[in-house]
Scaffold this motif. Structure first.
Motif, PDB file in Angstrom:
ATOM      1  N   LEU A 204     -88.037  53.159 143.191  1.00 11.96           N
ATOM      2  CA  LEU A 204     -86.918  53.688 143.981  1.00 11.96           C
ATOM      3  C   LEU A 204     -87.351  54.983 144.691  1.00 11.96           C
ATOM      4  N   LEU A 205     -87.857  55.796 144.168  1.00 10.07           N
ATOM      5  CA  LEU A 205     -88.580  56.969 144.687  1.00 10.07           C
ATOM      6  C   LEU A 205     -89.488  56.985 145.763  1.00 10.07           C
ATOM      7  N   MET A 206     -90.422  56.020 145.664  1.00  7.95           N
ATOM      8  CA  MET A 206     -90.972  55.623 146.573  1.00  7.95           C
ATOM      9  C   MET A 206     -90.581  54.887 147.822  1.00  7.95           C
ATOM     10  N   ALA A 207     -89.501  54.052 147.464  1.00  6.51           N
ATOM     11  CA  ALA A 207     -88.670  53.506 148.605  1.00  6.51           C
ATOM     12  C   ALA A 207     -87.905  54.443 149.356  1.00  6.51           C
ATOM     13  N   ALA A 208     -87.719  55.392 148.772  1.00  3.76           N
ATOM     14  CA  ALA A 208     -87.012  56.355 149.612  1.00  3.76           C
ATOM     15  C   ALA A 208     -87.871  57.320 150.402  1.00  3.76           C
ATOM     16  N   ALA A 209     -88.976  57.544 149.920  1.00  5.03           N
ATOM     17  CA  ALA A 209     -90.153  58.171 150.540  1.00  5.03           C
ATOM     18  C   ALA A 209     -90.581  57.339 151.848  1.00  5.03           C
ATOM     19  N   THR A 210     -90.422  56.034 151.741  1.00  2.00           N
ATOM     20  CA  THR A 210     -91.103  55.202 152.696  1.00  2.00           C
ATOM     21  C   THR A 210     -89.845  55.356 153.870  1.00  2.00           C
ATOM     22  N   TYR A 211     -88.750  55.334 153.522  1.00  2.00           N
ATOM     23  CA  TYR A 211     -87.522  55.254 154.359  1.00  2.00           C
ATOM     24  C   TYR A 211     -87.385  56.730 155.182  1.00  2.00           C
ATOM     25  N   PHE A 212     -87.484  57.745 154.310  1.00  2.00           N
ATOM     26  CA  PHE A 212     -87.388  59.089 154.755  1.00  2.00           C
ATOM     27  C   PHE A 212     -88.378  59.690 155.530  1.00  2.00           C
ATOM     28  N   VAL A 213     -89.736  59.369 155.251  1.00  2.00           N
ATOM     29  CA  VAL A 213     -90.841  60.061 155.318  1.00  2.00           C
ATOM     30  C   VAL A 213     -91.813  59.289 156.290  1.00  2.00           C
ATOM     31  N   HIS A 214     -92.062  57.826 155.901  1.00  2.00           N
ATOM     32  CA  HIS A 214     -93.124  57.022 156.317  1.00  2.00           C
ATOM     33  C   HIS A 214     -92.880  56.115 157.242  1.00  2.00           C
ATOM     34  N   LEU A 215     -91.389  55.479 157.499  1.00  2.00           N
ATOM     35  CA  LEU A 215     -91.282  54.369 158.149  1.00  2.00           C
ATOM     36  C   LEU A 215     -91.429  54.541 159.893  1.00  2.00           C
ATOM     37  N   ASN A 216     -91.201  55.811 160.063  1.00  2.00           N
ATOM     38  CA  ASN A 216     -91.305  55.841 161.625  1.00  2.00           C
ATOM     39  C   ASN A 216     -92.547  56.099 162.207  1.00  2.00           C
ATOM     40  N   HIS A 217     -93.514  56.095 161.290  1.00  5.46           N
ATOM     41  CA  HIS A 217     -95.031  56.183 161.552  1.00  5.46           C
ATOM     42  C   HIS A 217     -95.978  55.241 161.496  1.00  5.46           C
ATOM     43  N   GLY A 218     -95.263  54.127 161.642  1.00  5.48           N
ATOM     44  CA  GLY A 218     -96.434  52.586 161.566  1.00  5.48           C
ATOM     45  C   GLY A 218     -96.496  52.298 160.247  1.00  5.48           C
ATOM     46  N   LEU A 219     -97.530  51.550 160.074  1.00  9.43           N
ATOM     47  CA  LEU A 219     -98.039  50.926 158.838  1.00  9.43           C
ATOM     48  C   LEU A 219     -99.330  51.833 158.350  1.00  9.43           C
ATOM     49  N   PHE A 220     -99.935  52.106 158.961  1.00 13.63           N
ATOM     50  CA  PHE A 220    -101.302  52.867 158.573  1.00 13.63           C
ATOM     51  C   PHE A 220    -101.233  54.368 158.063  1.00 13.63           C
ATOM     52  N   VAL A 221    -101.599  54.304 156.921  1.00 19.23           N
ATOM     53  CA  VAL A 221    -101.546  55.700 156.175  1.00 19.23           C
ATOM     54  C   VAL A 221    -102.197  56.799 156.831  1.00 19.23           C
ATOM     55  N   ASP A 222    -103.467  56.638 157.614  1.00 15.83           N
ATOM     56  CA  ASP A 222    -103.794  57.577 158.304  1.00 15.83           C
ATOM     57  C   ASP A 222    -103.109  58.178 159.386  1.00 15.83           C
ATOM     58  N   GLN A 223    -102.058  57.311 159.816  1.00 13.04           N
ATOM     59  CA  GLN A 223    -101.248  57.775 160.886  1.00 13.04           C
ATOM     60  C   GLN A 223     -99.621  58.261 160.349  1.00 13.04           C
ATOM     61  N   GLY A 224     -99.754  58.292 159.040  1.00 12.12           N
ATOM     62  CA  GLY A 224     -98.540  58.672 158.246  1.00 12.12           C
ATOM     63  C   GLY A 224     -97.563  57.683 158.048  1.00 12.12           C
ATOM     64  N   GLY A 225     -98.211  56.376 158.063  1.00 14.17           N
ATOM     65  CA  GLY A 225     -97.366  55.029 157.862  1.00 14.17           C
ATOM     66  C   GLY A 225     -97.065  54.817 156.313  1.00 14.17           C
ATOM     67  N   PHE A 226     -96.564  53.842 156.231  1.00 13.01           N
ATOM     68  CA  PHE A 226     -95.849  53.455 155.127  1.00 13.01           C
ATOM     69  C   PHE A 226     -96.801  52.438 154.004  1.00 13.01           C
ATOM     70  N   GLU A 227     -97.970  52.166 154.309  1.00  7.41           N
ATOM     71  CA  GLU A 227     -98.750  51.379 153.557  1.00  7.41           C
ATOM     72  C   GLU A 227     -99.149  51.888 152.130  1.00  7.41           C
ATOM     73  N   TYR A 228     -99.357  53.011 151.946  1.00  9.81           N
ATOM     74  CA  TYR A 228     -99.592  53.621 150.757  1.00  9.81           C
ATOM     75  C   TYR A 228     -98.274  53.464 149.732  1.00  9.81           C
ATOM     76  N   THR A 229     -97.194  53.909 150.230  1.00  9.65           N
ATOM     77  CA  THR A 229     -96.133  53.905 149.454  1.00  9.65           C
ATOM     78  C   THR A 229     -95.493  52.373 149.113  1.00  9.65           C
ATOM     79  N   LEU A 230     -95.746  51.419 149.996  1.00 11.46           N
ATOM     80  CA  LEU A 230     -95.654  50.201 149.951  1.00 11.46           C
ATOM     81  C   LEU A 230     -96.466  49.593 148.779  1.00 11.46           C
TER      82      LEU A 230
END
Length: 134
Positions: free
Chosen positions: A83-109
């Motif tokens: 749940l904590l990682m889902a929140a991190a995905t939503y609040f921090v990473h979702l608007n940056h695309g998929l790839f982690v090198d661009q701040g995306g959500f692939e790592y938290t997913l």
């Protein structure tokens, strides 16, 4: 491959890897980056209650990671960390695309998916939970 010893070994390996990752991130947040700097980062990306969130995330990563390593309360801890990682995905990473090198959500997913495996299959016999359940 569908033998209890293989499943328990795989769950132990998964718990150790996840636990070490979470401990490292929590340690980094608290003692390397620092609470003040991390609070500023959380504030900059729009995380609600950034100071409280910093403390919750940092302590959850340190304590939750440690509990995963030793295998205590794993189903509960893995669910809470997912749940904590889902929140991190939503609040921090979702608007940056998929790839982690661009701040995306692939790592938290990926972390959510790995934690889900522990929620579904438990901690395995090579854990404090496994010993207490015998």
């Amino acid at each position: 491959m569908d033998k209890p010893v293989v499943r328990d070994g795989a769950l132990l390996f998964l718990r150790l890897v996840l636990g070490i990752i979470f401990i490292a991130h929590g340690w980094d947040r608290m003692f390397v980056i620092g609470v003040v700097e991390n609070t500023g980062r959380f504030s900059a990306v729009g995380v609600p209650q950034p100071e409280l969130s910093t403390w919750i995330v940092s302590l959850s990563e340190l304590i939750g990671g440690s509990l995963l390593v030793v295998g205590f309360l794993c189903t509960f801890v893995a669910g809470a960390m997912a749940l904590l990682m889902a929140a991190a995905t939503y609040f921090v990473h979702l608007n940056h695309g998929l790839f982690v090198d661009q701040g995306g959500f692939e790592y938290t997913l990926l972390l959510v998916a790995a934690l889900f495996i522990i929620v579904v299959f438990g901690s395995g016999r090579a854990s404090i939970d496994g010993v207490l359940n015998r």
